[in-house]
Design a protein around this motif. Sequence first.
Motif, PDB file in Angstrom:
ATOM      1  N   ALA A   1       0.823  -1.198   0.000  1.00  0.00           N
ATOM      2  CA  ALA A   1       0.000   0.000   0.000  1.00  0.00           C
ATOM      3  C   ALA A   1       0.863   1.255   0.000  1.00  0.00           C
ATOM      4  N   HIS A   2       0.383   2.278  -0.714  1.00  0.00           N
ATOM      5  CA  HIS A   2       1.055   3.564  -0.749  1.00  0.00           C
ATOM      6  C   HIS A   2       0.083   4.625  -0.285  1.00  0.00           C
ATOM      7  N   ALA A   3       0.585   5.559   0.488  1.00  0.00           N
ATOM      8  CA  ALA A   3      -0.270   6.607   1.026  1.00  0.00           C
ATOM      9  C   ALA A   3      -0.576   7.686  -0.004  1.00  0.00           C
ATOM     10  N   GLU A   4       0.212   7.746  -1.097  1.00  0.00           N
ATOM     11  CA  GLU A   4       0.069   8.834  -2.053  1.00  0.00           C
ATOM     12  C   GLU A   4      -1.289   8.837  -2.744  1.00  0.00           C
ATOM     13  N   VAL A   5      -1.836   7.662  -3.065  1.00  0.00           N
ATOM     14  CA  VAL A   5      -3.128   7.580  -3.723  1.00  0.00           C
ATOM     15  C   VAL A   5      -3.951   6.471  -3.085  1.00  0.00           C
ATOM     16  N   LYS A   6      -5.265   6.562  -3.259  1.00  0.00           N
ATOM     17  CA  LYS A   6      -6.170   5.528  -2.751  1.00  0.00           C
ATOM     18  C   LYS A   6      -7.340   5.420  -3.713  1.00  0.00           C
ATOM     19  N   PRO A   7      -8.014   4.272  -3.750  1.00  0.00           N
ATOM     20  CA  PRO A   7      -9.171   4.132  -4.622  1.00  0.00           C
ATOM     21  C   PRO A   7     -10.174   5.267  -4.396  1.00  0.00           C
ATOM     22  N   GLY A   8     -10.653   5.805  -5.503  1.00  0.00           N
ATOM     23  CA  GLY A   8     -11.567   6.941  -5.451  1.00  0.00           C
ATOM     24  C   GLY A   8     -10.907   8.261  -5.773  1.00  0.00           C
ATOM     25  N   ASP A   9      -9.571   8.325  -5.684  1.00  0.00           N
ATOM     26  CA  ASP A   9      -8.867   9.557  -6.034  1.00  0.00           C
ATOM     27  C   ASP A   9      -8.950   9.806  -7.536  1.00  0.00           C
TER      28      ASP A   9
ATOM     29  N   ALA B   1      -9.210   0.200  -6.960  1.00  0.00           N
ATOM     30  CA  ALA B   1      -8.566  -0.915  -6.260  1.00  0.00           C
ATOM     31  C   ALA B   1      -7.992  -1.901  -7.264  1.00  0.00           C
ATOM     32  N   PRO B   2      -6.835  -2.487  -6.988  1.00  0.00           N
ATOM     33  CA  PRO B   2      -6.219  -3.434  -7.933  1.00  0.00           C
ATOM     34  C   PRO B   2      -6.972  -4.747  -7.984  1.00  0.00           C
TER      35      PRO B   2
ATOM     36  N   GLY C   1      15.394  -2.441 -10.565  1.00  0.00           N
ATOM     37  CA  GLY C   1      14.655  -2.668  -9.336  1.00  0.00           C
ATOM     38  C   GLY C   1      13.191  -2.989  -9.580  1.00  0.00           C
ATOM     39  N   ASP C   2      12.465  -3.229  -8.496  1.00  0.00           N
ATOM     40  CA  ASP C   2      11.027  -3.450  -8.570  1.00  0.00           C
ATOM     41  C   ASP C   2      10.338  -2.485  -7.630  1.00  0.00           C
ATOM     42  N   ARG C   3       9.138  -2.046  -8.014  1.00  0.00           N
ATOM     43  CA  ARG C   3       8.441  -1.009  -7.261  1.00  0.00           C
ATOM     44  C   ARG C   3       6.938  -1.195  -7.383  1.00  0.00           C
ATOM     45  N   SER C   4       6.196  -0.652  -6.432  1.00  0.00           N
ATOM     46  CA  SER C   4       4.750  -0.528  -6.548  1.00  0.00           C
ATOM     47  C   SER C   4       4.453   0.783  -7.271  1.00  0.00           C
ATOM     48  N   MET C   5       3.779   0.679  -8.419  1.00  0.00           N
ATOM     49  CA  MET C   5       3.502   1.852  -9.241  1.00  0.00           C
ATOM     50  C   MET C   5       2.121   1.706  -9.860  1.00  0.00           C
ATOM     51  N   LEU C   6       1.654   2.769 -10.475  1.00  0.00           N
ATOM     52  CA  LEU C   6       0.339   2.765 -11.093  1.00  0.00           C
ATOM     53  C   LEU C   6       0.400   2.215 -12.501  1.00  0.00           C
ATOM     54  N   ALA C   7      -0.652   1.498 -12.894  1.00  0.00           N
ATOM     55  CA  ALA C   7      -0.772   0.975 -14.249  1.00  0.00           C
ATOM     56  C   ALA C   7      -2.258   0.849 -14.580  1.00  0.00           C
ATOM     57  N   CYS C   8      -2.556   0.860 -15.856  1.00  0.00           N
ATOM     58  CA  CYS C   8      -3.927   0.658 -16.319  1.00  0.00           C
ATOM     59  C   CYS C   8      -4.048  -0.774 -16.809  1.00  0.00           C
ATOM     60  N   ALA C   9      -4.632  -1.635 -15.980  1.00  0.00           N
ATOM     61  CA  ALA C   9      -4.768  -3.057 -16.311  1.00  0.00           C
ATOM     62  C   ALA C   9      -6.209  -3.470 -16.528  1.00  0.00           C
ATOM     63  N   HIS C  10      -7.146  -2.636 -16.102  1.00  0.00           N
ATOM     64  CA  HIS C  10      -8.575  -2.958 -16.233  1.00  0.00           C
ATOM     65  C   HIS C  10      -9.309  -1.735 -16.768  1.00  0.00           C
ATOM     66  N   ALA C  11      -8.900  -1.298 -17.960  1.00  0.00           N
ATOM     67  CA  ALA C  11      -9.515  -0.120 -18.576  1.00  0.00           C
ATOM     68  C   ALA C  11     -11.015  -0.340 -18.754  1.00  0.00           C
ATOM     69  N   ILE C  12     -11.778   0.710 -18.540  1.00  0.00           N
ATOM     70  CA  ILE C  12     -13.230   0.605 -18.674  1.00  0.00           C
ATOM     71  C   ILE C  12     -13.723   1.108 -20.020  1.00  0.00           C
TER      72      ILE C  12
ATOM     73  N   GLU D   1      -4.485   1.537 -11.310  1.00  0.00           N
ATOM     74  CA  GLU D   1      -4.401   0.846 -10.026  1.00  0.00           C
ATOM     75  C   GLU D   1      -2.949   0.604  -9.643  1.00  0.00           C
ATOM     76  N   MET D   2      -2.699   0.410  -8.362  1.00  0.00           N
ATOM     77  CA  MET D   2      -1.356   0.100  -7.901  1.00  0.00           C
ATOM     78  C   MET D   2      -1.012  -1.340  -8.264  1.00  0.00           C
ATOM     79  N   ARG D   3       0.175  -1.506  -8.860  1.00  0.00           N
ATOM     80  CA  ARG D   3       0.623  -2.840  -9.262  1.00  0.00           C
ATOM     81  C   ARG D   3       2.127  -2.969  -9.006  1.00  0.00           C
ATOM     82  N   HIS D   4       2.599  -4.203  -9.041  1.00  0.00           N
ATOM     83  CA  HIS D   4       4.011  -4.492  -8.786  1.00  0.00           C
ATOM     84  C   HIS D   4       4.743  -4.521 -10.132  1.00  0.00           C
ATOM     85  N   LEU D   5       5.648  -3.567 -10.326  1.00  0.00           N
ATOM     86  CA  LEU D   5       6.348  -3.423 -11.597  1.00  0.00           C
ATOM     87  C   LEU D   5       7.840  -3.673 -11.433  1.00  0.00           C
TER      88      LEU D   5
END
Length: 436
Positions: free
Chosen positions: A33-41, A73-74, A276-287, A308-312
């Motif tokens: 989890a990252h504090a920078e963003v949350k579902p609904g932002d 949410a991821p 390296g690897d990081r938790s970052m944002l990605a579009c995996a479930h486009a609407i 959503e936040m994903r492991h990259l």
Amino acid sequence: MKKPSELRVPTPLAVIAFFFALTLSITPAHAQAHAEVKPGDVITPKNAAQVRTLVSPGTYVAVAAGMQMNIVAPSHVDWPPPYQDATEKYSGQVRLAANHRDLLGYVAGQPFPLLDQNDPDVATKIMWNQYFRPIATDDFDLRYFECQVAKENPGAQQQLMLMTETGHLAGYSDIGRTEVEPMPADPDFKSSGVWIRVGAYPTLAPAEDRGSGAIRYRYWDGNKADDAWAFLAGSRRVRRVNEVMMSSSPGLSTWDADHAGGFGAKPQEYNFKFLGDRSMLACAHAINSPAHPCPTDGGATSCPDDWEMRHLYVVEVTPRPERIQGVLQSKTVVYVDGEGWFNPYVDSYDQKGELWKTQIYLFTYRDRPVPDARVAVYPFKRLFNIAASSVDVQSGISTTCYLPGPDTPERECWYINMGAVDKSFFTTEALSKAGH
């Protein structure tokens, strides 16, 4: 062997980028989890600073220029079952050659599902995983896709500089096949040595380029350069294309062949460095499918959509001067989703080492590319790229391709591993015939 979604990482340290899973483990991004963003932002230029460290530098430029993100949410992305089965069956026999570059023993599936971050060859193994991603293993035919060139213009309406439409962007793999006969390899592979064939033709718009197109062959032999041919509407002739030109952008378009689907140049001609690897944002479930031009950046990208936040994983790619010269990019930084093995974005740097272009990809995960599909319907969910933007961050000019296009007659667009094309499509004769 566990599925990617079932793997767990014992430590939160680095390992890298472009289609792979860690040794014994992957920590799913949604568990970090990252504090920078949350579902609904909702991310706009006004609060773009919230995602500065959660996207690539190039993608951040696009967000600051108006590409809106809706944070959700991821959700999981699973591999197609045939690809998973092939990985379990064949991956144990795969290894790198003595030169630490070529791949030996590969048949189908992911070459290296288990990676050790302390392995000095981990970056190379990751890149081989990227080339054999689970998205389209056998063949694909992307029909009637549309690309629009526009300039970033925050808050303004789109002003088109150019619109192109192409009849087919297709590919056929001779090896690594998992869903369509012949499997797992085409018998032609032993004699031809062709790994994959790709073709884009005929151009349907603009009118002055109608009939143009190109085909490309990649060989399994690491010492044999790609072959490419182009049919140009002006000359009405097929001409051979220098391999280095594959990293150049034609005309107004900001795309080049080597970066059209992430990083796609011949792997043996480049060096790979694990970042390296990081938790970052990605579009995996486009609407949005079909996708549409972004109303808040002048139509430079496609938005708004769900991120959503994903492991990259992150890997740096640089050309080997002893193998290839004249490449315009000094380096490319590739970001790879550790579960679905797609690229949410890729950044390229010019010869001065300055950020030059970013490619941004919007994916959706379903059993059909568009909700009303009648033919392109699959027995399981798979990933579809529904929009892709190539933004020149130095000029502000962007080319966004819509898959399917908003105004094209073919609405289903993506035909993946359905036998929609065969090897006859990838010949200079077929290219020339379509152009005339």
